[in-house]
Design an enzyme around this catalytic site. Structure first.
Site, PDB file in Angstrom:
ATOM      1  N   TYR A  96     -38.702 -12.950   3.443  1.00 20.84           N
ATOM      2  CA  TYR A  96     -39.435 -11.713   3.149  1.00 20.84           C
ATOM      3  C   TYR A  96     -38.457 -10.549   3.158  1.00 20.84           C
ATOM      4  O   TYR A  96     -37.659 -10.403   4.088  1.00 20.84           O
ATOM      5  CB  TYR A  96     -40.519 -11.480   4.203  1.00 20.84           C
ATOM      6  CG  TYR A  96     -41.356 -10.243   3.965  1.00 20.84           C
ATOM      7  CD1 TYR A  96     -42.185 -10.148   2.852  1.00 20.84           C
ATOM      8  CD2 TYR A  96     -41.295  -9.165   4.846  1.00 20.84           C
ATOM      9  CE1 TYR A  96     -42.954  -9.013   2.631  1.00 20.84           C
ATOM     10  CE2 TYR A  96     -42.074  -8.027   4.635  1.00 20.84           C
ATOM     11  CZ  TYR A  96     -42.901  -7.955   3.527  1.00 20.84           C
ATOM     12  OH  TYR A  96     -43.661  -6.828   3.316  1.00 20.84           O
ATOM     13  N   ASP A 124     -30.185  -9.357   4.595  1.00 19.56           N
ATOM     14  CA  ASP A 124     -31.328  -8.573   5.039  1.00 19.56           C
ATOM     15  C   ASP A 124     -31.395  -8.727   6.557  1.00 19.56           C
ATOM     16  O   ASP A 124     -31.892  -9.725   7.071  1.00 19.56           O
ATOM     17  CB  ASP A 124     -32.602  -9.080   4.361  1.00 19.56           C
ATOM     18  CG  ASP A 124     -33.843  -8.343   4.856  1.00 19.56           C
ATOM     19  OD1 ASP A 124     -33.738  -7.580   5.837  1.00 19.56           O
ATOM     20  OD2 ASP A 124     -34.917  -8.549   4.263  1.00 19.56           O
ATOM     21  N   LYS A 176     -36.723  -1.898  11.507  1.00 24.50           N
ATOM     22  CA  LYS A 176     -37.180  -2.318  12.830  1.00 24.50           C
ATOM     23  C   LYS A 176     -36.347  -1.681  13.969  1.00 24.50           C
ATOM     24  O   LYS A 176     -36.512  -0.503  14.217  1.00 24.50           O
ATOM     25  CB  LYS A 176     -37.251  -3.847  12.881  1.00 24.50           C
ATOM     26  CG  LYS A 176     -38.239  -4.341  11.784  1.00 24.50           C
ATOM     27  CD  LYS A 176     -38.723  -5.744  11.904  1.00 24.50           C
ATOM     28  CE  LYS A 176     -39.870  -5.963  10.923  1.00 24.50           C
ATOM     29  NZ  LYS A 176     -39.622  -6.880   9.832  1.00 24.50           N
TER      30      LYS A 176
HETATM   31  C1  LIG Z   1     -39.984  -6.531   8.305  1.00 30.60           C
HETATM   32  C2  LIG Z   1     -39.018  -6.981   7.293  1.00 30.60           C
HETATM   33  C3  LIG Z   1     -38.822  -6.293   6.085  1.00 30.60           C
HETATM   34  C4  LIG Z   1     -39.693  -5.140   5.657  1.00 30.60           C
HETATM   35  O1  LIG Z   1     -39.590  -4.044   6.483  1.00 30.60           O
HETATM   36  P1  LIG Z   1     -40.772  -2.953   6.476  1.00 30.60           P
HETATM   37  O2  LIG Z   1     -40.278  -1.888   7.388  1.00 30.60           O
HETATM   38  O3  LIG Z   1     -41.997  -3.667   6.951  1.00 30.60           O
HETATM   39  O4  LIG Z   1     -40.930  -2.482   5.079  1.00 30.60           O
HETATM   40  C5  LIG Z   1     -37.803  -6.702   5.270  1.00 30.60           C
HETATM   41  N1  LIG Z   1     -37.024  -7.749   5.592  1.00 30.60           N
HETATM   42  C6  LIG Z   1     -37.189  -8.440   6.727  1.00 30.60           C
HETATM   43  C7  LIG Z   1     -36.272  -9.566   7.048  1.00 30.60           C
HETATM   44  C8  LIG Z   1     -38.204  -8.097   7.606  1.00 30.60           C
HETATM   45  O5  LIG Z   1     -38.393  -8.819   8.708  1.00 30.60           O
END
Ligand SMILES: *Cc1c(COP(=O)(O)O)cnc(C)c1O
Length: 429
Positions: free
Chosen positions: A144, A239, A267
């Site tokens: 994701y 990511d 985060k």
């Molecule tokens: C949470 C998450 C996102 C998206 O971040 P948001 O602040 O919810 O838009 C992207 N990549 C990873 C790996 C994530 O865990």
């Protein structure tokens, strides 16, 4: 435990907010029942609208690595708020957070702040495309990267050429530039690179995956991606929205010993306020506006309240790096205790753990990618989730999520969690 007021609040929310929530996974669709409405939180505990105390294993889905309402973060935000909340002009604190982040993370010179992980990943891909002059990207099924169009692509069976949209509203035009590979399967990536030679701008990956449960990258998988990217002039995007400032000061790059070309954050870097970021070497970041032609902007980007929370959080982590070990130790302890209970009760399960990320899958087969993760027994997961919730343990309400431990959790909390599992384990058959 009784969740009467939560249920009433949820009914009211559903009248005015689609599904009653502002982010779908909060709605408990995967596990059934009504979501818990939280009133306040402190340390490792959530206090809900019915007066229940819950031990929290999501920590706002990762940001609150030191626990809820962590005093240095809260104090920093309060002090900052008194001086104004937004200016749309440069402020010194943006540079302070940038400087600290660049000092903690290997292999980056500059960082640009945005407001979410979604924005960070979306902007990183645009930058990669602008830098390389190529259109296509490779992502992995089950990873994701936020909800921007290019990432909402699911693998059709055997799809190795063009992705197909899995959310209405994502056009075929966008979908065709996102190629899907299989996590932990270097050959699947090589096949795509060969079939699309000279057309791939970037490979984006969660270097330790956390959005299909926790999936550990196999030895040499990530290194293999690095080599492939070097050979084919493809940028490697890590990511690290989940892993950044959680696995170590320098995130997965540091722990895995592999350099990415662009790294994205979210985060933890916002300490519980809305912050995302992407970072790279000067040679790549120099392509970003206003220095270069790749456009990216934000009215509230680098917001002073958000920066003050991020700065307080990263300062704590930078000054006390033992916290990463402490978290990993607690996660290991929890994992060991829970695994023992499940084994004693003859429940088939897999437990994947990496640092302070952990997930349990009710399946006999090793969970190494999206397909194996999706084979988990969801009926058992639902019973497990609600069985734990009824005893005041708040787990992610989906089998596809990693738990996020926070350092406010005590060993007593962990023992309570293991004991709660022991109470319900026999029901999980
Ligand atoms: C949470 C998450 C996102 C998206 O971040 P948001 O602040 O919810 O838009 C992207 N990549 C990873 C790996 C994530 O865990």
């Amino acid at each position: 435990m009784i969740y009467r007021r939560s249920s009433a609040l949820f009914a009211e929310a559903q009248r005015y907010i689609p599904g009653g929530v502002n982010s779908p996974v909060r709605a408990f669709k995967a596990v059934g029942g009504n979501p818990v409405f939280v009133k306040e939180a402190k340390g490792a505990y959530l206090y809900d609208e019915d007066g229940n105390r819950l031990i929290d294993y999501i920590a706002s889905w990762g940001p609150l690595i030191l626990g809820h309402a962590y005093a240095p973060v809260i104090d920093a935000v309060i002090e900052k708020a008194k001086k104004g909340t937004s200016f749309g002009m440069p402020t010194e604190i943006e540079t302070q957070l940038a400087k600290l982040a660049v000092s903690m993370v290997p292999n980056i010179d500059k960082i640009r702040f945005v407001n979410s992980g979604t924005e960070a990943c979306m902007s990183a891909v645009r930058l990669a495309r602008g830098f390389t002059g190529k259109d296509k990207i490779i992502k992995f099924a089950g990873c994701y990267h936020g909800h921007s169009d290019s990432f909402l692509i699911q693998a059709g069976s055997g799809a190795v050429t063009f992705g197909s949209p899995n959310s209405p509203g994502v056009t075929q035009g966008t979908a065709k530039d996102t190629l899907l590979a299989v996590y932990n399967n270097l050959e699947s990536v090589k096949a795509l690179a060969t079939a699309n030679k000279g057309e791939i701008a970037a490979i984006i990956i969660e270097p330790v995956a956390g959005n299909m449960g926790c999936i550990i990258p196999e030895e040499n998988f990530i290194k293999g991606l690095r080599d492939l990217c070097d050979q084919e002039d493809i940028l490697l995007i890590f990511d690290e929205v989940m892993t950044g400032f959680r696995l170590a000061k320098g995130g997965a790059q540091e722990v895995l010993g592999v350099d990415a070309d662009i790294v994205t954050f979210g985060k933890v870097i916002g300490g519980g306020l809305p912050v995302g970021a992407f970072a790279a070497r000067e040679g790549i970041m120099g392509h970003l506006a206003p220095d270069g032609p790749v456009y990216q902007a934000g009215t509230l980007s680098g917001n002073p309240l958000a920066m003050s929370a991020g700065l307080a959080m990263l300062t704590e982590l930078n000054n006390n790096p033992e916290v990463f070990r402490s978290l990993a130790d607690k996660t290991k302890y929890l994992g060991k205790g829970m695994a023992q209970v499940l084994t004693d009760n003859h429940i088939p399960f897999q437990m994947n753990r990496f640092g302070s990320m952990i997930s349990i899958h009710f399946t006999e087969e090793p969970v190494v990618d999206f397909e194996s993760s999706a084979k988990g027994n969801n009926a058992a997961f639902k019973k497990y989730f609600h069985g734990m919730l009824n005893q005041g343990i708040y787990l992610p309400p989906s089998a596809f999520e990693s738990y996020f431990l926070n350092d406010a959790l005590s060993y007593k909390d962990l023992d309570e969690t293991i004991a709660a599992l022991a109470n319900i384990a026999k029901d999980l058959h």
